[in-house]
Design an enzyme around this catalytic site. Structure first.
Site, PDB file in Angstrom:
ATOM      1  N   HIS A 177       0.847  -1.184   0.000  1.00 33.98           N
ATOM      2  CA  HIS A 177       0.000   0.000   0.000  1.00 33.98           C
ATOM      3  C   HIS A 177       0.887   1.239   0.000  1.00 33.98           C
ATOM      4  O   HIS A 177       1.584   1.516   0.982  1.00 33.98           O
ATOM      5  CB  HIS A 177      -0.928  -0.027   1.212  1.00 33.98           C
ATOM      6  CG  HIS A 177      -2.060  -0.991   1.044  1.00 33.98           C
ATOM      7  ND1 HIS A 177      -1.880  -2.359   0.957  1.00 33.98           N
ATOM      8  CD2 HIS A 177      -3.396  -0.784   0.905  1.00 33.98           C
ATOM      9  CE1 HIS A 177      -3.044  -2.948   0.792  1.00 33.98           C
ATOM     10  NE2 HIS A 177      -3.983  -2.018   0.755  1.00 33.98           N
ATOM     11  N   ALA A 202     -11.240   0.982   6.243  1.00 33.69           N
ATOM     12  CA  ALA A 202     -10.329   0.242   5.373  1.00 33.69           C
ATOM     13  C   ALA A 202      -9.768   1.127   4.262  1.00 33.69           C
ATOM     14  O   ALA A 202     -10.150   2.289   4.097  1.00 33.69           O
ATOM     15  CB  ALA A 202     -11.040  -0.964   4.780  1.00 33.69           C
ATOM     16  N   HIS A 203      -8.856   0.540   3.465  1.00 33.63           N
ATOM     17  CA  HIS A 203      -8.138   1.311   2.450  1.00 33.63           C
ATOM     18  C   HIS A 203      -9.066   1.860   1.368  1.00 33.63           C
ATOM     19  O   HIS A 203     -10.080   1.270   1.032  1.00 33.63           O
ATOM     20  CB  HIS A 203      -7.017   0.471   1.815  1.00 33.63           C
ATOM     21  CG  HIS A 203      -7.490  -0.795   1.164  1.00 33.63           C
ATOM     22  ND1 HIS A 203      -6.659  -1.856   0.925  1.00 33.63           N
ATOM     23  CD2 HIS A 203      -8.694  -1.175   0.693  1.00 33.63           C
ATOM     24  CE1 HIS A 203      -7.322  -2.827   0.325  1.00 33.63           C
ATOM     25  NE2 HIS A 203      -8.556  -2.430   0.174  1.00 33.63           N
ATOM     26  N   ASN A 204      -8.691   3.046   0.863  1.00 33.73           N
ATOM     27  CA  ASN A 204      -9.364   3.694  -0.263  1.00 33.73           C
ATOM     28  C   ASN A 204     -10.785   4.155   0.053  1.00 33.73           C
ATOM     29  O   ASN A 204     -11.546   4.475  -0.869  1.00 33.73           O
ATOM     30  CB  ASN A 204      -9.403   2.792  -1.507  1.00 33.73           C
ATOM     31  CG  ASN A 204      -8.029   2.543  -2.078  1.00 33.73           C
ATOM     32  OD1 ASN A 204      -7.356   1.589  -1.682  1.00 33.73           O
ATOM     33  ND2 ASN A 204      -7.596   3.379  -2.993  1.00 33.73           N
TER      34      ASN A 204
END
Length: 356
Positions: A206, A247-249
């Site tokens: 990431h 969480a991511h994004n």
């Protein structure tokens, strides 16, 4: 110390002066039962008002519906407001001694580790054993608690408070006037893997960051994952309770309220003025409209395209969800009654000479 005259001069648009000596001052805020001549007291009921006046509180704030209940002979200074919670939000900061937790050792504790290329703003306080990485930027009047880590190239806006044991990962951005409580992680890697040879998961690195807007508050023990390539966003004015996971994004809209236990899977966008009860879950790759409210323990698995109140799993408009919850409690009785009906119908069908 807060002077009654200051309230009248600075907040007359919300606080209506009713009576009393404007020269009195309050040194602290107390409940009506604990009030003294040095207290500011909020009274939302006639009973609370009576108690506050009995204790001769210096400044009393009452709801506007109770303005006529104030005895003209009462001591102290009395104001009325249309909403007690907002009145508390306006004035309680004058009694907040939070800065003393950080500043008792002076502007920089000798055990703080600060890279020579880091930029530290004016009047910023660095607590014991905190670590400020290369090219990191700490804004003016920031408070950085003990054992907090701000990694390389991270940016912390002016007047932001990082409590002890906060982690801000490399390249992450935290805006102005934010507050992040202990043991929260900003910019940990997201949960992303690809199946490799033999089925063993292989980590997807990431490389993005987390971008937090202004006036955001994040509670204790939260985890905000960095994006794979771009940014995970927490927009200005958002408030996260303890034990939340983003969480991511993901992209959380402005002025959202996320209560304890909220969990959110990756690449989902939530609109402005979102609010949710505790332990709610939003799945991945979804879009949630502005002005959506979720009941506690709701689960979102599809896009929400219209503002409104929702609840349950599967998600329903809140009124329908409440009916569903009520009916679940009677489900076993429904089954027993249905069994009796089916048994009776079979008996009718079995009688000689009957037809259907």
């Amino acid at each position: 110390m807060l002077k009654a005259e200051y309230i009248k001069q600075r907040h007359s648009d919300f606080f209506t002066y009713l009576q009393g000596d404007l020269q009195v001052s309050a040194l602290r805020c107390d409940s009506p039962e604990d009030a003294s001549a040095e207290s500011l007291v909020y009274a939302g009921t006639p009973e609370q008002l009576k108690t506050a006046l009995l204790h001769k509180a210096a400044i009393v704030i009452v709801h506007q519906r109770m303005a006529d209940c104030v005895d003209a002979s009462a001591t102290g200074c009395v104001f009325s407001v249309p909403a007690i919670p907002l009145a508390m939000a306006t004035l309680l900061g004058h009694f907040d001694r939070k800065a003393e937790r950080f500043t008792q050792w002076g502007p920089r504790h000798p055990t703080a580790v600060v890279h020579e290329s880091a930029r530290i703003g004016r009047n910023a306080f660095l607590g014991p054993y905190c670590v400020i990485g290369a090219d990191a930027c700490i804004g003016d009047d920031c408070l950085v608690g003990a054992h907090t880590v701000v990694e390389n190239q991270a940016q912390i806006g002016a007047r932001t408070i990082l409590h002890p044991h906060v982690f801000v990962g490399s390249g992450c951005i935290v805006g102005q006037d934010c507050e992040i409580h202990p043991h929260t992680s900003i910019g940990s890697d997201g949960f992303g893997y690809a199946p490799g040879p033999g089925g063993r998961p292989r980590k997807i690195q990431h490389l993005g960051n987390v971008h937090i807007g202004d006036e955001v508050e994040i509670g204790s023990n939260c985890a905000i994952d960095r994006a794979k390539l771009s940014s995970t966003y927490i927009r200005s004015g958002a408030k996260l309770d303890n034990i939340c996971h983003i969480a991511h994004n993901c992209d959380l809209g402005e002025n959202g309220l996320y209560t304890a236990g909220f969990m959110m899977a990756g690449s989902t966008k939530i609109g402005r003025s979102f609010s949710t009860g505790g332990n709610s879950v939003v799945s991945s790759h979804l879009t949630v409209a502005d002005n959506v409210t979720l009941a506690g323990r709701s689960t979102v698995t599809n896009d929400i395209t219209a503002p409104g109140q929702y609840g349950g799993y599967p998600l329903q408009p809140l009124k329908e969800a409440l009916k569903t919850i009520a009916n679940i409690g009677n489900l076993n009785e429904f089954r027993r009654n249905l069994g009796k009906v089916m048994k009776a119908l079979r008996a009718v069908e079995a009688r000689p000479g009957t037809s259907t």
